[in-house]
Structures are given as structure tokens and as C-alpha cells.
Write a protein that holds these residues in place. Structure first.
Motif, mmCIF file in Angstrom:
data_model
loop_
_atom_site.group_PDB
_atom_site.id
_atom_site.type_symbol
_atom_site.label_atom_id
_atom_site.label_comp_id
_atom_site.label_asym_id
_atom_site.label_seq_id
_atom_site.Cartn_x
_atom_site.Cartn_y
_atom_site.Cartn_z
ATOM 1 N N VAL A 150 0.859 -1.351 0.119
ATOM 2 C CA VAL A 150 -0.026 -0.112 0.109
ATOM 3 C C VAL A 150 0.748 1.239 -0.168
ATOM 4 C CG1 VAL A 150 -1.814 -1.197 1.197
ATOM 5 C CG2 VAL A 150 -0.198 0.049 2.601
ATOM 6 N N SER A 151 2.088 1.148 0.102
ATOM 7 C CA SER A 151 3.008 2.303 0.248
ATOM 8 C C SER A 151 4.419 1.953 -0.376
ATOM 9 C CB SER A 151 3.453 2.752 1.504
ATOM 10 O OG SER A 151 4.627 1.911 1.940
ATOM 11 N N PRO A 152 4.965 2.967 -1.285
ATOM 12 C CA PRO A 152 6.196 2.678 -2.224
ATOM 13 C C PRO A 152 7.549 2.582 -1.023
ATOM 14 C CG PRO A 152 5.615 5.169 -2.045
ATOM 15 C CD PRO A 152 4.783 4.374 -1.283
ATOM 16 N N SER A 153 7.468 2.621 0.300
ATOM 17 C CA SER A 153 8.542 2.620 1.116
ATOM 18 C C SER A 153 8.994 1.410 1.229
ATOM 19 C CB SER A 153 8.282 3.201 2.410
ATOM 20 O OG SER A 153 7.668 4.659 2.155
ATOM 21 N N GLY A 154 10.243 1.251 1.707
ATOM 22 C CA GLY A 154 10.868 0.077 1.977
ATOM 23 C C GLY A 154 10.900 -0.345 3.318
ATOM 24 N N GLU A 160 14.943 -1.915 13.438
ATOM 25 C CA GLU A 160 14.150 -1.705 14.639
ATOM 26 C C GLU A 160 14.076 0.019 15.224
ATOM 27 O OE1 GLU A 160 14.612 -3.336 19.023
ATOM 28 O OE2 GLU A 160 13.975 -4.921 17.680
ATOM 29 N N HIS A 161 13.282 0.359 15.446
ATOM 30 C CA HIS A 161 12.890 1.816 16.054
ATOM 31 C C HIS A 161 13.485 2.577 14.871
ATOM 32 C CE1 HIS A 161 11.041 1.517 19.865
ATOM 33 N NE2 HIS A 161 11.917 0.606 20.267
ATOM 34 N N ARG A 162 13.310 2.374 13.748
ATOM 35 C CA ARG A 162 13.484 3.344 12.499
ATOM 36 C C ARG A 162 12.261 3.873 12.036
ATOM 37 N NH1 ARG A 162 17.807 2.799 15.159
ATOM 38 N NH2 ARG A 162 19.591 2.879 14.291
ATOM 39 N N SER A 163 12.327 5.292 11.450
ATOM 40 C CA SER A 163 11.087 5.479 10.699
ATOM 41 C C SER A 163 11.238 6.107 9.441
ATOM 42 C CB SER A 163 10.381 6.751 11.514
ATOM 43 O OG SER A 163 10.303 6.561 13.032
ATOM 44 N N THR A 164 9.983 6.264 8.725
ATOM 45 C CA THR A 164 10.373 6.760 7.327
ATOM 46 C C THR A 164 8.936 7.623 6.893
ATOM 47 O OG1 THR A 164 10.613 6.360 4.828
ATOM 48 C CG2 THR A 164 9.249 4.707 6.085
ATOM 49 N N LEU A 165 9.049 8.570 6.362
ATOM 50 C CA LEU A 165 7.895 9.286 5.688
ATOM 51 C C LEU A 165 7.491 8.436 4.758
ATOM 52 C CD1 LEU A 165 5.918 11.699 5.395
ATOM 53 C CD2 LEU A 165 7.659 12.835 3.984
ATOM 54 N N SER A 166 6.130 8.318 4.232
ATOM 55 C CA SER A 166 5.526 7.615 3.396
ATOM 56 C C SER A 166 4.304 8.221 2.831
ATOM 57 C CB SER A 166 5.566 6.207 3.719
ATOM 58 O OG SER A 166 5.338 5.196 2.821
ATOM 59 N N CYS A 167 3.622 7.331 2.156
ATOM 60 C CA CYS A 167 2.259 7.851 1.689
ATOM 61 C C CYS A 167 1.497 6.436 1.342
ATOM 62 C CB CYS A 167 2.279 8.641 0.187
ATOM 63 S SG CYS A 167 3.039 8.194 -0.716
ATOM 64 N N LEU A 168 0.368 6.545 1.653
ATOM 65 C CA LEU A 168 -0.831 5.481 1.135
ATOM 66 C C LEU A 168 -1.076 5.679 -0.327
ATOM 67 C CD1 LEU A 168 -2.852 5.324 4.075
ATOM 68 C CD2 LEU A 168 -0.820 4.083 3.825
ATOM 69 N N LEU A 169 -1.158 4.529 -1.095
ATOM 70 C CA LEU A 169 -1.351 4.804 -2.697
ATOM 71 C C LEU A 169 -2.844 4.156 -2.904
ATOM 72 C CD1 LEU A 169 2.122 4.008 -3.856
ATOM 73 C CD2 LEU A 169 1.115 6.222 -3.837
ATOM 74 N N LYS A 170 -3.429 4.755 -3.892
ATOM 75 C CA LYS A 170 -4.748 4.058 -4.510
ATOM 76 C C LYS A 170 -4.521 2.815 -4.806
ATOM 77 C CE LYS A 170 -7.812 6.713 -6.421
ATOM 78 N NZ LYS A 170 -8.657 7.548 -7.336
ATOM 79 N N GLY A 171 -5.562 1.887 -4.675
ATOM 80 C CA GLY A 171 -5.544 0.510 -5.383
ATOM 81 C C GLY A 171 -5.872 0.549 -6.755
ATOM 82 N N ASP A 172 -6.114 1.498 -7.466
ATOM 83 C CA ASP A 172 -6.488 1.361 -8.661
ATOM 84 C C ASP A 172 -5.381 1.550 -9.658
ATOM 85 O OD1 ASP A 172 -5.662 3.962 -8.771
ATOM 86 O OD2 ASP A 172 -7.740 5.046 -9.158
#
Length: 494
Positions: A150-154, A160-172
């Protein structure tokens, strides 16, 4: 967060942007700031885009409900507003409350005007209530792979305890953005369990709930039988506090419990870098007791060094009061007004304004959230084929993009959301529409009018001159690199 207009909110901000003259705490704090800087910036400052246009609601009633008038209807409806765990603290500190994302939220407090609060955050530290944001945990053997669909992030490669900015993508498969999010791989021992901690926007709450319900059910139907099931837990009622500014580390370090159970010993904030998190405990009541474990994530929405602290709802007030105990010369409460102008200076997107379901990460200038190994058409996330082609310029065989998000410095009057961006007028030629502004305000830090928007590809390079139509009148603007104000994230000693 979703775009709409609120006359009540605009009126609140017009008053909020004025320097208070009778509040003792305000006078004592203002003396510690540069007098000339404050007077100049306060005079220029007006409510930014978020505060002018966020809401459909118009009037908050004494019963805690909101009279809402929608553009498509002449009849008002009544919708109950929720209160964050910090609501009593807002009242105690003279907050001006407005409806925001379904909650009563502070736009500013009695101690400082919006402009003063903005500058105080840049020079010292401010505490923001962001408990209206939606906190979720995704667990199960398939959680990482699910989030990578659902997102393009790795997500699978997050430590562990690492973060990333991401986005949720449309399923179409269009590559459109449903919402932006912060995804963190949790560690053990903090009470939130194993898995991934995901924070999404308050104004997208209902839409995101439907999205995740559908996608989790679909995933489990396909992969659950292979032992790769996923489960979602929404952490309703939990507090989320953002401590932002150059003094944030010292303020937080002063309240960390050095003893009192798991998570209370050994956290050295200087070694906690931007994008990392850890569990810890906070000394409460002047050191008479210790909080439950809180999740401390280094990062934030202002461009300054700082932390976001996820805390049990029944301890949110006590934890915030512990932070404020450092004193008003070091830390103050701040509201939505300063939060929006700070994020604009930092060049950060606001969902529903700078991002929406018709916008892809590449158009939005968020290609950097997609790791190299996921920039292929078969990467497995929704819209991967479209996004992979957009990442490659037409001249190199891809599709590129037709528009790009840019920053602008605008002369004269400030440009607001919706203002057209056109080519500069030339003798004998009609200006060509290039795009539109998605957000803008006078920058308290720079003393200039800043704006963000989308323009046709080719007009996005720094130094390009354009016109912005402000109330129908062309105002000269120059495309500039973002952020407008350099970020100060803590990434370790140079």
C-alpha cells in the motif's frame, strides 16, 4: 488534511495574530525575543492557508457540537466534536479552540500571538498537541509486506525503531496519494507490541479506516493462508505531543526518568538521531512518580529538531506539564496557527492542499521516499508501473511528469490557496496558465511572502520568474528551492 473554509476560524486567527498586550506571561516571554524582529513580523503576519481554509465547520456550540454548513447544502447539520486528552490543559492556558479534524483543537494560546509562537519555536521550544492524528499498529507475520503493497517505502528494510515518511497509494494503480504517513518499526518492551507504528492524518480518519479495512481484508484473503496474516489496531484515546525547537532536547532530557522500571534508564537523547525512536519513561509530579513507557520519535513537522511523544491518554496532561515545568522562557504551548506557518517554511506538504488522490509522489517532489530497489514497474506496490515511468524523464525513455510542486517567493500581497500561477506578461503575448498555489503565507522568519504550488514541468527550476494572480492582479514571483528556512534535524555531530 482536507480543504474547506471556516469564517469562525478566520476570525479567530485575525485576533490570534495580534500581539497580546495584557497577559503577564506574554510580556515576560516577549522580552526574551528580538523586539524589532517581533514587531516587524507580527505586523506583517496574517493567518496562513490552513487556518483560512481548513474547515467546513462554522460555529462551535457550548454543548461541544459543531454546526456544519456544507457547500452543497443550505441546511446546517450537527456533528459532535471530540476532545484530545490534553483538552483540560488547553482550557487552563487560555487556548482559543476551533474545530479541526473532528476535534476541539487550539489555534493559539493566551501567552503568545501566532507570529510570536512561530518565532519562539524557531528560537527555543514549543509543545504542540497532535493527539488528533490517528495512531495505528500493524502486526502479524505479513505486516511489512502488507505495508509495502500500500506504500512505496522500503518497510521490510527498516531497522528496529527506525521511521520513514511514506504515503498510502490508491489501489487502482494510478499512483494517487490517499494520505501521507509516518511508518516506524517498533522494538520490544514499550507496551505497543511488535510490528509497525503508523501515524496518519486526522482529517482523513474515516477515509483511511475504510481503506485499511478493505486492504487488510484483501491481504488476509490472499496471504493469510500462507501464514502471512496482518492485523491492525487503532490506538484511540492515546495522546501524541510534539516538542519542537532548538531547545527541545534539553527540555525533554530534563524530565526523562533515570530509574523506575523498564524503559527508564539508559536513553541518551544525543544519540537518538532524526528518524529514530525509543521507549522511555517521564518523571511526573516533580519526580514523585514515573510515567508508563512513552514512545519518543525524533522528528516533526516544523523543520526544527524535536520529538513526537506517544503517551497513554490518562498521562498526557501530566507528561505535558512535566515538559512545561522547564519554564516559559524555555518552552511554551503552541497551536495550529504556528504549526501551519512553520511547516510551510519547512516546505512540508499538507494533505488535501499540497497532496490529494490525483497527485503522485513524483509530482509532489516526494520521489526520495521511494528507495532505489523499489523504483521498478514490478516493485509490488500500488501504482508502481505509473510511478516507475514518471521517475524517468521523457528524454530518457520514461513519461516524466507534466507538473511539479515548487516553492515561490511572492512580491507584494501574499498568495493564498487557489491563486493562479501564470507566465510573466510579455508585450503582445497573453500570459499562459502554469498552475496554481496550494498554500501560502507571510513568513515570520524571513519577512517575505512564501507560497507552495504546482507548475508545468519546465517552469520548476529555481530562479524561474512567474506571475501569481492575487485578487486578479499579477504579482511577480520567483521559483525557489525548498525548504524556505533550512531544516535543523539532528543527524549527529558533523
Amino acid at each position: 488534511m482536507q480543504s474547506s473554509r471556516s469564517p469562525a476560524l478566520a476570525r479567530a486567527l485575525r485576533g490570534a495574530c495580534q500581539t497580546p498586550s495584557s497577559h503577564t506571561a506574554s510580556r515576560s516571554t516577549v522580552r526574551t525575543l528580538t523586539t524589532t524582529s517581533l514587531s516587524n513580523h507580527t505586523a506583517r503576519s496574517r493567518q496562513p492557508t490552513l487556518i483560512r481554509q481548513l474547515l467546513t465547520t462554522t460555529t462551535t456550540t457550548t454543548t461541544g457540537t459543531t454546526q456544519t454548513r456544507h457547500a452543497s447544502s443550505s441546511e446546517p447539520t450537527t456533528t459532535p466534536l471530540q476532545k484530545t486528552p490534553l483538552h483540560p490543559l488547553h482550557l487552563a492556558h487560555g487556548a482559543k479552540l476551533v474545530p479541526f479534524g473532528g476535534f476541539h483543537m487550539p489555534v493559539q494560546y493566551a501567552a503568545l500571538s501566532v507570529a510570536q509562537s512561530h518565532l519562539f519555536t524557531r528560537s527555543r521550544a514549543s509543545v504542540f498537541d497532535v493527539s488528533h492524528m490517528v495512531q495505528r499498529v500493524f502486526g502479524g507475520a505479513g505486516a511489512a509486506r502488507f505495508l509495502q503493497r500500500v506504500s512505496p517505502s522500503g518497510v521490510e528494510s527498516l531497522g528496529e525503531h527506525r521511521s520513514t515518511l511514506s504515503c498510502l497509494l490508491k489501489g487502482d494503480g494510478s499512483g494517487g496519494i490517499v494520505d501521507d504517513a509516518i511508518i516506524t518499526r517498533l522494538g520490544n518492551g514499550g507496551g505497543l507490541g511488535e510490528g509497525f507504528y503508523v501515524v496518519t492524518n486526522a482529517a482523513c480518519r474515516e477515509k483511511d479506516d475504510v481503506y485499511f479495512d478493505r486492504e487488510v481484508e484483501r491481504w488476509n484473503g490472499e496471504m493469510g493462508g500462507e501464514g502471512l496474516g496482518v492485523r491492525e489496531e487503532r490506538l484511540d484515546g492515546r495522546g501524541l505531543v510534539a516538542l519542537q525547537g532548538p531547545g527541545a532536547e534539553a527540555v525533554l532530557d530534563g524530565v526523562l526518568a533515570r530509574e523506575g522500571g523498564e524503559g527508564a534508564v539508559g536513553l541518551e537523547l544525543r544519540k537518538l538521531l532524526f528518524g529514530q525512536s525509543a521507549y522511555a519513561r517521564v518523571s511526573l509530579g516533580g519526580g514523585t512518580r514515573v510515567s508508563c513507557p512513552v514512545l519518543i520519535s525524533r522528528g516533526g513537522y516544523t523543520g526544527e529538531d524535536g520529538f513526537e511523544i506517544s503517551v497513554a491518554g490518562d498521562e498526557a496532561v501530566a507528561v505535558t506539564e512535566a515538559l512545561l515545568a522547564a519554564g516559559p522562557d524555555k518552552v511554551q504551548l503552541a497551536g495550529l496557527g504556528a504549526r501551519d506557518s512553520l511547516r510551510l517554511e519547512a516546505g512540508m506538504c499538507l494533505y488535501g492542499h499540497d497532496l490529494d488522490e490525483s497527485t503522485t509522489p513524483v509530482e509532489a517532489g516526494l520521489s526520495w521516499i521511494i528507495p532505489k530497489e523499489r523504483r521498478t514497474a514490478d516493485a509490488g506496490f500500488y501504482g508502481a508501473d505509473v510511478i516507475a515511468k514518471q521517475l524517468v524523464a521523457k528524454s530518457k525513455g520514461g513519461t516524466g511528469v507534466a507538473r511539479r510542486r515548487v516553492g515561490l517567493i511572492v512580491e507584494g500581497a501574499p498568495a493564498r490557496e487557489g491563486a493562479e500561477i501564470v507566465s510573466r506578461a510579455e508585450e503582445g503575448k497573453e500570459p499562459v496558465k502554469l498552475g496554481a498555489v496550494t498554500g501560502g503565507c507571510p513568513s515570520p522568519s524571513l519577512g517575505k511572502n512564501i507560497a507552495m504550488g504546482y507548475v508545468k514541468d519546465g517552469f520548476h527550476k529555481a530562479g524561474t520568474e512567474v506571475d501569481v494572480l492575487v485578487r486578479g492582479r499579477p504579482r511577480k514571483a520567483v521559483v525557489v528551492k525548498m525548504p524556505f528556512v533550512p531544516t535543523k534535524y539532528w543527524k549527529g555531530e558533523a
